[in-house]
Write an enzyme that holds these catalytic residues in place. Structure first.
Site, PDB file in Angstrom:
ATOM      1  CE1 TYR A 101      -3.631   2.647   1.281  1.00  0.00           C
ATOM      2  CE2 TYR A 101      -1.667   3.603   2.254  1.00  0.00           C
ATOM      3  CZ  TYR A 101      -2.982   3.713   1.865  1.00  0.00           C
ATOM      4  OH  TYR A 101      -3.648   4.908   2.048  1.00  0.00           O
ATOM      5  CD  GLU A 182      -5.899   4.441  -0.699  1.00  0.00           C
ATOM      6  OE1 GLU A 182      -5.955   4.696   0.516  1.00  0.00           O
ATOM      7  OE2 GLU A 182      -6.875   3.971  -1.329  1.00  0.00           O
TER       8      GLU A 182
END
Ligand code: GDP
Ligand code: MN
Length: 372
Positions: A101, A182
């Site tokens: 991530y 993101e």
């Protein structure tokens, strides 16, 4: 302005962040040639402005073009947390060894961009933050000094591919005036290639004038049918993911109402501002918009009478209830100018499904209870 995954990936591509090759499709018939052009296995992905598509059945692997067409038919029309799927992104399937991530957000408290990274990607980041906070690395970037390689190393370690992506993502974030960039998951393939498998980007609305090329994207993101319906009716409305419909008079009060519903343990289904007036027309339009969201289980109507008088709003509500068929209960909190008269009017008429509560918190608690 939130971007769809395919738009975010287009942006990533411009900044040389590796993404899979893909095609947009709006029908099963379009999905087949898209898969043919890409060749081999593909992933069929719902394009909606909400997360957790994978879990909701909005991301499916397809073996061949015929399978892609079938999967497309399954996903199109799906309701993912109140967002109906009308567009698909078909991309070449990747093999996954690890899911990481990576994100850049604006930390408003620190007044600095914040880089976040974890090797525990692929799941909701809130879950990682709650269950394994030590696995989530956070590094602030001084906006005046800008990004430096040592910050990247502090974040992700020494992997060159990941480091390069961090730098590019930070550049994407600043140059596009984003408030969020993101990548979840940022994958490592079995042959060791790192690349972005998902893209979530939010652009600061206040900076859109600097990015005229994003304008065409805005039109498509405005295609959410509920928000389009609201615009048609002239209602200030933002769709959220919860079950308590919210209506307030004034933007500040409506925002506060959203917060109070959360405090009461509920999830707001929307933000909706009635504005200054309390006319039956305005209330009818707003209630129609809110009630059209199938996720709404109760409605909280929060009114503070200033120039708008409570008795007028109460009459407006009664007139509105005569005209719209509400399938869900509505809780009214009425305070301020002529509130006493307003409450008396509502109490006397006592329309079915309407309850009156004295305070904002009581009203929120009741609305949350009714939505449960
Ligand atoms: P989200 O659920 O809305 O965040 O959608 P994502 O784009 O992140 O996809 C969800 C999950 O689907 C990912 O975490 C992957 O596990 C899986 N997935 C997505 N694309 C691929 C792919 O190309 N190959 C494989 N094997 N899995 C994929
Ligand atoms: Mn994702």
């Amino acid at each position: 302005m939130d971007l769809y995954e395919y738009q975010g990936k287009e942006l990533f591509r411009r900044f040389d962040i590796p993404v899979s090759e893909g095609r947009l499709a709006t029908s099963p018939a379009e999905a087949r040639p898209a898969a043919e052009e890409l060749g081999g296995r593909v992933v069929v992905k719902a394009q909606v402005l909400t997360g957790g598509r994978g879990k909701a059945g909005g991301v499916m692997l397809a073996e061949d073009p015929a399978d892609a067409e079938r999967k497309a038919a399954e996903i199109l029309g799906l309701d993912i947390r109140g967002h109906v799927v009308s567009k698909l992104w078909i991309e070449r399937s990747s093999e996954i060894e690890e899911e990481h991530y990576l994100s850049v957000t604006l930390d408003r408290g620190e007044k600095k961009p914040l880089l976040m990274y974890t090797k525990e990607g692929g799941v909701e980041i809130e879950q990682v933050a709650a269950e394994k906070p030590e696995a989530l690395v956070r590094v602030h970037v001084d906006p005046l000094e800008g990004y430096r390689d040592d910050l990247g190393r502090k974040l992700v370690g020494d992997d060159d591919q990941t480091l390069a992506i961090v730098e590019k993502l930070y550049r994407c974030f600043t140059e596009c005036d984003a408030t969020l960039c993101e990548i979840n998951p940022l994958i490592v393939t079995p042959v060791g290639t790192v690349h972005a498998l998902d893209a979530k980007v939010t652009i600061d609305d206040a900076a859109l004038f600097r990015h005229p090329d994003f304008a065409e994207w805005r039109d498509t993101s405005a295609a959410d049918p509920l928000e389009a319906f609201a615009r048609e009716k002239g209602v200030t409305y933002v769709k959220l993911d919860g079950s308590v419909g919210i209506l307030g008079n004034g933007a500040g009060l409506s925002m506060a109402t959203v917060d109070v519903v959360v405090v009461a343990g509920g999830r707001p289904a929307n933000f909706c501002d009635l504005g200054g007036g309390g006319s039956a027309e305005g209330v009818v339009d707003a209630l129609e918009v809110i009630a059209r969201d199938a996720q709404v289980r109760s409605i909280l109507f929060n009114i503070f009478g200033g120039i708008t008088r409570g008795d007028e709003v109460a009459r407006g509500i009664l007139a509105a209830l005569d005209r719209v068929d509400l399938a869900v209960p509505i809780v009214v909190r009425l305070d301020g100018t002529n509130a006493e008269e307003g409450r008396a009017i509502l109490r006397e008429a006592a329309p079915p499904g309407l309850e009156v509560e004295p305070t904002m918190l009581d009203a929120a608690r009741r609305a949350v209870e009714l939505a449960a």
